[in-house]
Each structure stands twice: as C-alpha cells, then as structure tokens.
Design a protein around this motif. Structure first.
Motif, PDB file in Angstrom:
ATOM      1  N   GLU A 191       0.813  -1.105  -0.215  1.00 16.24           N
ATOM      2  CA  GLU A 191      -0.227   0.406   0.146  1.00 16.24           C
ATOM      3  C   GLU A 191       0.731   1.206  -0.149  1.00 16.24           C
ATOM      4  OE1 GLU A 191      -4.021   0.157   2.204  1.00 16.24           O
ATOM      5  OE2 GLU A 191      -2.523   1.712   3.347  1.00 16.24           O
ATOM      6  N   VAL A 192       0.130   2.159  -0.527  1.00 18.00           N
ATOM      7  CA  VAL A 192       1.612   3.140  -0.586  1.00 18.00           C
ATOM      8  C   VAL A 192       0.521   4.482  -0.543  1.00 18.00           C
ATOM      9  CG1 VAL A 192       2.483   5.169  -2.436  1.00 18.00           C
ATOM     10  CG2 VAL A 192       2.897   2.497  -3.293  1.00 18.00           C
ATOM     11  N   ALA A 193       1.310   4.992   0.070  1.00 13.52           N
ATOM     12  CA  ALA A 193       0.540   6.352   0.493  1.00 13.52           C
ATOM     13  C   ALA A 193       1.395   7.324  -0.098  1.00 13.52           C
ATOM     14  CB  ALA A 193       0.962   6.806   2.365  1.00 13.52           C
ATOM     15  N   LEU A 194       0.898   8.220  -0.347  1.00 15.63           N
ATOM     16  CA  LEU A 194       1.544   9.747  -1.502  1.00 15.63           C
ATOM     17  C   LEU A 194       1.158  10.542  -0.144  1.00 15.63           C
ATOM     18  CD1 LEU A 194      -0.543   8.987  -4.532  1.00 15.63           C
ATOM     19  CD2 LEU A 194       2.276   8.295  -3.615  1.00 15.63           C
ATOM     20  N   ASP A 195       2.194  11.960  -0.266  1.00 17.51           N
ATOM     21  CA  ASP A 195       2.065  13.186   0.224  1.00 17.51           C
ATOM     22  C   ASP A 195       0.410  14.205  -1.028  1.00 17.51           C
ATOM     23  OD1 ASP A 195       3.549  12.998   2.551  1.00 17.51           O
ATOM     24  OD2 ASP A 195       5.832  12.530   1.129  1.00 17.51           O
ATOM     25  N   ASP A 196       1.061  13.576  -1.906  1.00 15.65           N
ATOM     26  CA  ASP A 196      -0.372  14.222  -2.956  1.00 15.65           C
ATOM     27  C   ASP A 196      -0.354  13.677  -3.717  1.00 15.65           C
ATOM     28  OD1 ASP A 196      -1.273  16.594  -3.780  1.00 15.65           O
ATOM     29  OD2 ASP A 196       1.005  18.026  -3.919  1.00 15.65           O
ATOM     30  N   ALA A 197      -1.626  14.505  -4.568  1.00 17.76           N
ATOM     31  CA  ALA A 197      -1.827  13.772  -5.940  1.00 17.76           C
ATOM     32  C   ALA A 197      -0.194  13.217  -6.836  1.00 17.76           C
ATOM     33  CB  ALA A 197      -3.066  14.056  -6.637  1.00 17.76           C
ATOM     34  N   PRO A 198      -0.442  11.698  -7.184  1.00 17.10           N
ATOM     35  CA  PRO A 198       0.612  11.996  -8.316  1.00 17.10           C
ATOM     36  C   PRO A 198       0.478  12.300  -9.579  1.00 17.10           C
ATOM     37  CG  PRO A 198      -0.880   9.745  -8.263  1.00 17.10           C
ATOM     38  CD  PRO A 198      -1.803  11.218  -7.225  1.00 17.10           C
ATOM     39  N   GLY A 199      -0.222  13.242 -10.179  1.00 18.80           N
ATOM     40  CA  GLY A 199      -0.193  13.600 -11.558  1.00 18.80           C
ATOM     41  C   GLY A 199      -0.419  12.826 -12.432  1.00 18.80           C
ATOM     42  N   SER A 200      -0.741  12.787 -13.638  1.00 17.95           N
ATOM     43  CA  SER A 200      -0.470  12.033 -14.934  1.00 17.95           C
ATOM     44  C   SER A 200       0.378  11.130 -14.348  1.00 17.95           C
ATOM     45  CB  SER A 200      -0.953  12.491 -15.848  1.00 17.95           C
ATOM     46  OG  SER A 200      -0.244  12.985 -16.459  1.00 17.95           O
ATOM     47  N   ALA A 201       1.873  11.605 -14.928  1.00 16.17           N
ATOM     48  CA  ALA A 201       3.081  10.517 -15.196  1.00 16.17           C
ATOM     49  C   ALA A 201       3.256   9.906 -13.668  1.00 16.17           C
ATOM     50  CB  ALA A 201       3.707  11.609 -15.584  1.00 16.17           C
ATOM     51  N   GLY A 202       3.023   9.866 -12.903  1.00 15.65           N
ATOM     52  CA  GLY A 202       3.030   9.575 -11.311  1.00 15.65           C
ATOM     53  C   GLY A 202       1.775   8.247 -11.278  1.00 15.65           C
ATOM     54  N   ALA A 203       0.355   8.759 -12.052  1.00 12.72           N
ATOM     55  CA  ALA A 203      -0.187   7.694 -11.702  1.00 12.72           C
ATOM     56  C   ALA A 203      -0.053   6.791 -12.993  1.00 12.72           C
ATOM     57  CB  ALA A 203      -2.384   8.761 -12.518  1.00 12.72           C
ATOM     58  N   GLU A 204       0.961   6.600 -13.720  1.00 12.97           N
ATOM     59  CA  GLU A 204       0.902   5.451 -14.698  1.00 12.97           C
ATOM     60  C   GLU A 204       1.925   5.229 -14.444  1.00 12.97           C
ATOM     61  OE1 GLU A 204       1.360   3.144 -17.862  1.00 12.97           O
ATOM     62  OE2 GLU A 204       0.317   4.908 -17.575  1.00 12.97           O
ATOM     63  N   ALA A 205       2.798   5.728 -13.715  1.00 17.02           N
ATOM     64  CA  ALA A 205       3.742   4.769 -13.067  1.00 17.02           C
ATOM     65  C   ALA A 205       3.610   4.125 -12.056  1.00 17.02           C
ATOM     66  CB  ALA A 205       5.052   5.772 -12.309  1.00 17.02           C
ATOM     67  N   LEU A 206       2.373   4.586 -11.421  1.00 15.66           N
ATOM     68  CA  LEU A 206       2.163   3.266  -9.572  1.00 15.66           C
ATOM     69  C   LEU A 206       1.270   2.579 -11.054  1.00 15.66           C
ATOM     70  CD1 LEU A 206       0.609   5.762  -7.959  1.00 15.66           C
ATOM     71  CD2 LEU A 206       2.181   4.199  -6.713  1.00 15.66           C
ATOM     72  N   ARG A 207       0.505   2.618 -11.806  1.00 14.70           N
ATOM     73  CA  ARG A 207      -0.751   1.631 -12.978  1.00 14.70           C
ATOM     74  C   ARG A 207       1.206   0.563 -13.447  1.00 14.70           C
ATOM     75  NH1 ARG A 207      -3.708   5.790 -13.992  1.00 14.70           N
ATOM     76  NH2 ARG A 207      -5.776   5.256 -12.505  1.00 14.70           N
ATOM     77  N   ARG A 208       1.813   1.126 -13.427  1.00  8.62           N
ATOM     78  CA  ARG A 208       2.624  -0.073 -14.444  1.00  8.62           C
ATOM     79  C   ARG A 208       3.519  -0.602 -13.023  1.00  8.62           C
ATOM     80  NH1 ARG A 208       4.755   4.814 -16.987  1.00  8.62           N
ATOM     81  NH2 ARG A 208       6.446   5.116 -15.716  1.00  8.62           N
ATOM     82  N   ALA A 209       3.325  -0.273 -12.015  1.00  8.55           N
ATOM     83  CA  ALA A 209       3.850  -1.175 -10.761  1.00  8.55           C
ATOM     84  C   ALA A 209       2.913  -2.292 -10.275  1.00  8.55           C
ATOM     85  CB  ALA A 209       4.858  -0.308 -10.141  1.00  8.55           C
ATOM     86  N   GLY A 210       1.084  -1.924 -10.913  1.00  6.30           N
ATOM     87  CA  GLY A 210       0.758  -3.132 -10.528  1.00  6.30           C
ATOM     88  C   GLY A 210      -0.417  -2.144  -9.712  1.00  6.30           C
ATOM     89  N   PHE A 211      -0.415  -1.209  -9.121  1.00  7.06           N
ATOM     90  CA  PHE A 211      -0.964  -1.054  -8.091  1.00  7.06           C
ATOM     91  C   PHE A 211      -2.334   0.176  -8.632  1.00  7.06           C
ATOM     92  CE2 PHE A 211       2.871  -0.289  -6.579  1.00  7.06           C
ATOM     93  CZ  PHE A 211       2.974  -0.923  -4.662  1.00  7.06           C
ATOM     94  N   GLU A 212      -3.004   0.221  -7.583  1.00  4.99           N
ATOM     95  CA  GLU A 212      -4.733   0.476  -8.435  1.00  4.99           C
ATOM     96  C   GLU A 212      -4.740   1.779  -7.170  1.00  4.99           C
ATOM     97  OE1 GLU A 212      -7.179  -2.627  -9.039  1.00  4.99           O
ATOM     98  OE2 GLU A 212      -6.236  -3.329 -10.498  1.00  4.99           O
ATOM     99  N   PRO A 213      -5.719   2.705  -7.749  1.00  4.60           N
ATOM    100  CA  PRO A 213      -6.050   4.000  -6.466  1.00  4.60           C
ATOM    101  C   PRO A 213      -7.198   2.993  -5.270  1.00  4.60           C
ATOM    102  CG  PRO A 213      -7.324   4.244  -9.132  1.00  4.60           C
ATOM    103  CD  PRO A 213      -6.124   2.879  -8.369  1.00  4.60           C
ATOM    104  N   ALA A 214      -7.019   3.942  -3.925  1.00  3.44           N
ATOM    105  CA  ALA A 214      -8.081   2.914  -3.359  1.00  3.44           C
ATOM    106  C   ALA A 214      -8.196   3.887  -2.130  1.00  3.44           C
ATOM    107  CB  ALA A 214      -6.888   1.754  -2.030  1.00  3.44           C
ATOM    108  N   GLY A 215      -8.402   5.190  -2.569  1.00  2.00           N
ATOM    109  CA  GLY A 215      -8.689   6.448  -1.804  1.00  2.00           C
ATOM    110  C   GLY A 215      -7.571   7.360  -2.181  1.00  2.00           C
ATOM    111  N   PRO A 216      -7.795   9.238  -2.047  1.00  2.00           N
ATOM    112  CA  PRO A 216      -7.573  10.218  -2.298  1.00  2.00           C
ATOM    113  C   PRO A 216      -6.091  10.594  -2.500  1.00  2.00           C
ATOM    114  CG  PRO A 216      -8.954  10.392  -1.194  1.00  2.00           C
ATOM    115  CD  PRO A 216      -8.663   9.473  -1.145  1.00  2.00           C
ATOM    116  N   LEU A 217      -4.813   9.588  -1.593  1.00  2.00           N
ATOM    117  CA  LEU A 217      -3.571   9.853  -1.389  1.00  2.00           C
ATOM    118  C   LEU A 217      -3.337   8.214  -1.537  1.00  2.00           C
ATOM    119  CD1 LEU A 217      -3.036  13.368   0.456  1.00  2.00           C
ATOM    120  CD2 LEU A 217      -3.009  12.772  -2.280  1.00  2.00           C
ATOM    121  N   ILE A 218      -4.284   6.523  -1.380  1.00  2.00           N
ATOM    122  CA  ILE A 218      -3.385   5.967  -1.307  1.00  2.00           C
ATOM    123  C   ILE A 218      -3.710   4.946  -2.531  1.00  2.00           C
ATOM    124  CG2 ILE A 218      -4.247   3.589   0.229  1.00  2.00           C
ATOM    125  CD1 ILE A 218      -2.622   5.860   1.961  1.00  2.00           C
TER     126      ILE A 218
END
Length: 313
Positions: free
Chosen positions: A230-257
């Motif tokens: 589970e990744v906890a973020l300090d801020d919204a990841p933006g489009s590039a960050g969200a794409e990096a998370l998805r490439r690593a297999g992550f899915e959004p589970a909350g505003p910053l999780i």
C-alpha cells in the motif's frame, strides 16, 4: 447437513443462480462472500427451504427442505432483518416462535431455555425486545433459529450495524455452536469476521460460485507469493506518477492511497519495500511511505471476482 446439486433459480425469467454445487458438513463453519446482488441471500433462502429451485436439488436431513417440515427443522435460518416482536420479552418472543415452529407443548419451555443459554441471553430474557440494544436483538434473532436444535444454522449478515463488543459476543455464540457440532453458513461482507469464524470460504458472483476451498489452504498458497503493498502519497501523483503506479501494478484505493495485491500485474517477486519506494520516487511519484503486509481473505476475494468477471460471456 445440506447439499445442493446443479441448482438454478430464476425470478420472473431472470436468472439469479446457476450451476450451484455445494455441501456443508457437521461442525463446519463456511463464510459466504460476494458483492451485493450476487445471489447470497437467494442461495441461503433456497438452502433454508424458503424458496424452491428452478432446477437442481436441495437436500437437508435427508429431505427437500422446501417440501419437508422435518427437513426444515434441521435448519435454523437467521435473516438479515430483525424479525421479532418489540412489545414482548425475549422469553415471550422465543415461546411464540417455538409455537410457530411446531414444537410440542411439552418441548417448548425446555427449548426456550436452551436457546436463551446458547445465545447468552440469560441477563435480558425478561426484558422487552424493543428496549434492547441492537446487539441483544440480533442475539435474540439467532436464538429463534436455535429453538428446534438445528444441525445447520444459516446467518445472513448477523453482525450488521452493531458495535465491536456486540459483534464479539455473537462470534462467541457461533463458535460455541460449532464446537458442539453445528454446521454454520454465514453470509458476510466483513473479511475479518470471515477469517475469524470460517474454516472454509465460498465466493459467489453473478449467481455462480467462483471460489470454494479451505481458508487456511487458500491463504497458504497465496502467501507463498509476493506480499501486498500500500502506497501512501504526500500529494496527488499527477498523470505521470499515476501511470508509474499503474505500471507497478497499483490501483487507487483512496485520494492519496494506492494498493497492489499479491497477484497484480507488475507485482513481480520483489518483497523489498525500500527498493520499491526508491523505484517509485525515481519515477517522480510523491510517496510518503509504503506499507507491506501478508495478503488476506480480501485478496482471495478480489482474485475470485476478477476471475468470474473474466469468464463471464
């Protein structure tokens, strides 16, 4: 205690259940999981003899519970709704339901006292049900199902809307029944409750069983692979960050999780949270921390749901 063979059910021509095969044995505690609308309550009402299948067979105590009163008496049914008389005491409620269940006059008093004891209601047996807490009302609901000494108890969300203390009390009642050899089938959305009570799990989705197995064996196989992250973020990841998370297999589970299950695409064999943290930060993801844990029943559930959705026509 109860068995269903190739059971199907339709309402007004709309399929609700299809190809259901299952058996519940004495002393077995089975958790029935599935999303809303999966058919869990319909399946339990079939097993309890409240409905008749469109196709297939249901047997309990050697008979068809829909047609045989003796077969129905072998099954205790605890609906999700509180089905009690608020202006009667606990003991008076149980006496009424003992009469409705067809217990003989000479049997009723003993059956009522046995149900009171099994459900831990001695302290409130003389109180009006309408003045009891939600937890005690739900325990009284369970006691009603125990009046005829059933070999199988079916419970539909028995701890919904009650606090932790009341939930623990109900769990204690169910564990006591199981120790005495009673079979239990409990429909729940609470994964922690299912893990605590059940030694077997069924996942129902789209009217079909997508998973049926011993919980300990299923978890052991799952935990032999990668952990959950589970990744906890300090801020919204933006489009590039969200794409990096998805490439690593992550899915959004909350505003910053963001969450990654053990079998998510991209999860790989990596178990080192520090290395994953460094990798994501290099990709520009504003990661505050990464939490690593062993996968649980929720991961098994998601796998089963995804598999059923992939197999659906």
């Amino acid at each position: 205690m109860v068995a269903a063979a190739d059971v199907a059910l339709s309402y007004r021509g709309t399929p609700v259940l299809a190809g259901i095969d299952l058996a519940v044995r004495g002393g077995e505690a089975v958790a029935l999981l599935g999303p809303n609308g999966a058919g869990k309550t319909s399946l339990m009402r079939l097993l309890a003899g409240r409905l008749s299948p469109t196709a297939g067979t249901v047997r309990a105590g050697g008979g068809d519970p829909f047609r045989s009163r003796a077969a129905r008496r072998a099954i205790g049914w605890v609906p999700q709704e509180i089905a009690l008389y608020g202006r009667l005491t606990v003991r008076e409620n149980l006496d009424v339901f003992a009469r409705l269940a067809g217990l003989k006059r000479t049997e009723r008093a003993a059956a009522v006292e046995r149900a009171v004891a099994l459900a831990g209601l001695d302290a409130v047996a003389g109180d009006l049900v309408g003045l009891l807490s939600g937890g005690y009302q739900r325990r009284t609901n369970i006691a009603v199902a125990l009046l005829a000494g059933p070999a199988l108890v079916l419970l539909d969300e028995p701890t919904q809307g009650i606090d932790r203390v009341a939930r623990a009390a109900i769990h204690g009642v169910l564990e006591g029944l199981r120790r005495d050899g009673t079979a239990i089938l409990i429909a729940t959305h609470d994964f922690a409750e299912a893990e605590r009570l059940a030694d077997r799990v069924l996942v129902l989705h789209g009217g079909r069983i997508g998973l049926d197995g011993r919980l300990a064996d299923l978890l052991a196989a799952l935990r032999a692979g990668p952990p959950e992250h589970e990744v906890a973020l300090d801020d919204a990841p933006g489009s590039a960050g969200a794409e990096a998370l998805r490439r690593a297999g992550f899915e959004p589970a909350g505003p910053l999780i963001w969450h990654r299950g053990p079998r998510a695409p991209g999860a790989g064999p990596q178990r080192d949270g520090a290395a994953l943290l460094a990798h994501l930060r290099r990709q520009g993801v504003p990661v505050r921390e990464i939490r690593v844990r062993e996968p649980g029943l929720d991961a098994l559930y998601l796998d089963a749901i995804r598999a059923r959705e992939a197999a659906a026509p």
